[in-house]
Design an enzyme around this catalytic site. Structure first.
Site, PDB file in Angstrom:
ATOM      1  CG  ASN A 209      -0.170  -0.160   2.508  1.00  0.00           C
ATOM      2  OD1 ASN A 209       0.619   0.709   2.853  1.00  0.00           O
ATOM      3  ND2 ASN A 209      -0.367  -1.268   3.216  1.00  0.00           N
ATOM      4  CG  ASP A 278      -7.050  -5.471   6.067  1.00  0.00           C
ATOM      5  OD1 ASP A 278      -6.454  -5.433   7.157  1.00  0.00           O
ATOM      6  OD2 ASP A 278      -7.726  -4.513   5.623  1.00  0.00           O
ATOM      7  CE  LYS A 288       8.721 -11.888 -14.506  1.00  0.00           C
ATOM      8  NZ  LYS A 288       9.455 -11.325 -15.616  1.00  0.00           N
ATOM      9  CG  PHE A 323      -2.470   5.593  13.705  1.00  0.00           C
ATOM     10  CD1 PHE A 323      -1.777   5.361  14.881  1.00  0.00           C
ATOM     11  CD2 PHE A 323      -2.361   6.835  13.109  1.00  0.00           C
ATOM     12  CE1 PHE A 323      -0.993   6.354  15.452  1.00  0.00           C
ATOM     13  CE2 PHE A 323      -1.588   7.839  13.669  1.00  0.00           C
ATOM     14  CZ  PHE A 323      -0.906   7.595  14.840  1.00  0.00           C
ATOM     15  CE  LYS A 337      -8.202  -0.457  13.121  1.00  0.00           C
ATOM     16  NZ  LYS A 337      -7.434   0.184  12.060  1.00  0.00           N
ATOM     17  CE  LYS A 341      -9.686  -4.806  14.310  1.00  0.00           C
ATOM     18  NZ  LYS A 341      -8.838  -4.817  13.153  1.00  0.00           N
TER      19      LYS A 341
END
Ligand SMILES: Cc1cc2nc3c(=O)[nH]c(=O)nc-3n(C[C@H](O)[C@H](O)[C@H](O)COP(=O)(O)O)c2cc1C
Length: 404
Positions: A209, A278, A288, A323, A337, A341
Site C-alpha cells: 500500500n 488485510d 516468477k 490508527f 474499531k 479491538k
C-alpha cells in the site's frame, strides 16, 4: 524545539572544528541559545567570528578577557547551561577534562558545569586507539560524561579508520535526545509499528500500500525524545531511521505479527501506526509467474489481525493505541474499531482530507477514546505525534489514579 534552552559548544584544535559551524546554525534555527567556547588552538582552524555571527553570542576563548558581560563568565555560563557538548574533542582536552585541569576558558567552564556533559572525540585512529586516550574516555564516562563514539572513514590525514567526528546531524540528535522535550515518558517501554507490509506474489512481485511510515516514525522519535525506550517494528520505507530507537525491519504482515508477538508483553504502551495488509496471496509462486492469457486471478487469504490479537491479550496496565485510515464514515468506523479491538485510543485520519494521509509531512487527525473525541487541526506529523502522546499520557495517568 529548543526555545529557552542554553547549550555550550566547546570547540578544540581539531581539523573537524568546521563541522561545528553547521551544528551551531542548526541549534540556533531550533531557537536554542548557543554559546561557543573555543580553545586558543581551535582558532587555527576556524575563526570566532563565524560562531559569533551564527549564534549572536560572543565566542569565548580567554578566561582573563575583561570585556565580559558577567564578572565570572565561566561560572555564570556554566550555571545557565542545559547541556555542554565538547566537539570536536582533542586528545589534549580529553586528558585535561579527565584530570580536572582548568587552564583555559573551556576546561574551566566544563569543570563548573553540573548539567549534562557530552564529548565527541575526533582524532587520527592511532591517537584514538592509544590506550591512554581510551583510559581517559572510560574515566570520563565514570564521571558522568557521555562519550559519542567517533565515526569510521577517511580522515583528514588520508588514513582510513575510526576517529572521524560524526556529522552535525548526528551530534544534533544527541543534543535533542537530552533537552528537546520534558522526559515525561522516562522509563516507559514503548512499541511502535510503522510503514507498509509487502505480501509476496512470487520472487519478483508483491502487494503493498502507499504507507511511507512517516507518521509512525514521527511517533517513535517523539517517544524517544520524551525519554521512552522505544522499539520500532517497521515495514520497508525510505524514511531515515530514528536515532536511539531499536529498529526491527520486517517485510510481510506475518513477520510484523511475529515481531510484535515476541515483544508486546514487556511494553507499557503500544502504538500501531503501520498499514498492515488485510489479505495476502494464498499461494506464493516459487518461480516468477509468466504472462499467459488475458486475466490472472490471485486467491487472497486473511492475514493475522495484529491489533485484535493485542486487544485480546492486553496486559494489566498496558495502553493500546491504534490508527485508522478511512475514506468514508471516519468517526463511526474508527469508534467501531476502538470497541471491537479493545483499544484504549484510536487515531482517525481521513485519506481524502487535504494535508492528511500517505506521504505528506502533515496530518489531520482525530483522537478518539471511550469518552473523548478530539479533532486536531492540520499540523506537522511531529506535532501531531506529540499531541497524541500528550493525550495518551493524560489517559495513562488518569488510569493510574483510578479516575478514568
Ligand atoms: C592540521 C592539524 C590537525 C589536527 N587535528 C587534530 C585532531 O583532529 N584531534 C586531535 O586530538 N588533535 C589534533 N591536532 C593536534 C592538536 O591541535 C594539538 O594537540 C593541540 O595542542 C590541541 O589543543 P587544544 O586541545 O587546546 O585545542 C591537529 C593539529 C594539526 C596541526
Amino acid at each position: 524545539m529548543l526555545k529557552g534552552k542554553t547549550v555550550i559548544l566547546g570547540v578544540t584544535g581539531s581539523i573537524a572544528a568546521y563541522k561545528i559551524a553547521n551544528l551551531a546554525s542548526m541549534l540556533v534555527k531550533l531557537h536554542c541559545d548557543v554559546h561557543v567556547i573555543m580553545t586558543r588552538n581551535a582558532m587555527n582552524f576556524i575563526h570566532p567570528i563565524t560562531f559569533e555571527t551564527l549564534t549572536n553570542n560572543r565566542c569565548l576563548v580567554d578566561t582573563f578577557d575583561r570585556n565580559f558581560q558577567y564578572n565570572v563568565e565561566h561560572v555564570a555560563l556554566a550555571k545557565k547551561a542545559d547541556l555542554v557538548l565538547v566537539a570536536p574533542a582533542t586528545a589534549n582536552v580529553i586528558a585535561k577534562l579527565t584530570y580536572g585541569l582548568a587552564d583555559d576558558m573551556l576546561t574551566t567552564t566544563v569543570l563548573a558545569c553540573t548539567c549534562k556533559k557530552i564529548v565527541a572525540p575526533a582524532m587520527n585512529t592511532r591517537m584514538y586507539q592509544n590506550k591512554i586516550v581510551q583510559d581517559n574516555l572510560r574515566k570520563l564516562e565514570m564521571n558522568d560524561f557521555e562519550v559519542i563514539a567517533p565515526a569510521t572513514g577517511m580522515l583528514a590525514c588520508q588514513d582510513v579508520g575510526e576517529g572521524k567526528l560524526p556529522d552535525a546531524e548526528v551530534l544534533l540528535d544527541y543534543v535533542l535526545k537530552e533537552i528537546a522535550h520534558e522526559k515525561d515518558m522516562e522509563g516507559m517501554n514503548v512499541l511502535v509499528t510503522a510503514g507498509p507490509t509487502q505480501e509476496a506474489v512470487d520472487p519478483v512481485r508483491y502487494i503493498t500500500n502507499h504507507s511511507t511510515g512517516k507518521m509512525g516514525y514521527a511517533v517513535a522519535r517523539a517517544c524517544m525524545l520524551r525519554g521512552a525506550k522505544v522499539t520500532l517494528v517497521t515495514g520497508q520505507t525510505s524514511v531515515g531511521k530514528p536515532p536511539f530507537v531499536e529498529v526491527i525491519q520486517i517485510e510481510s504482515a506475518r513477520e510484523m505479527f511475529e515481531a510484535v508477538c515476541s515483544r508486546y508483553e514487556q511494553q507499557q504502551l503500544i502504538i500501531k501506526a503501520a498499514a498492515v495488509a488485510d489479505y495476502r496471496p494464498q499461494f506464493v509462486s516459487e518461480e516468477k509467474v509468466k504472462k499467459s492469457g488475458e486475466k490472472l486471478v490471485l486467491e487472497l487469504e486473511r492475514t493475522d489481525d495484529i491489533l485484535k490479537f493485542l486487544g485480546e491479550h492486553k496486559k494489566r496496565g498496558q495502553f493500546l493505541c491504534g490508527f485508522s485510515m478511512e475514506t468514508e464514515n471516519m468517526l463511526e468506523n474508527s469508534r467501531g474499531k476502538l470497541h471491537k479491538k479493545n483499544l484504549d485510543m484510536i487515531i482517525a485520519n481521513n485519506l481524502k482530507e487535504d494535508g492528511a494521509g500517505f506521504g505528506t509531512d502533515t496530518n489531520v487527525v482525530t483522537i478518539i477514546t471511550e469518552k473523548k473525541e478530539i479533532p486536531l487541526s492540520i499540523m506537522s506529523k511531529e506535532d501531531a505525534a506529540n499531541c497524541i502522546l500528550d493525550e495518551i499520557m493524560v489517559e495513562i495517568r488518569g488510569k493510574q489514579n483510578g479516575y478514568c
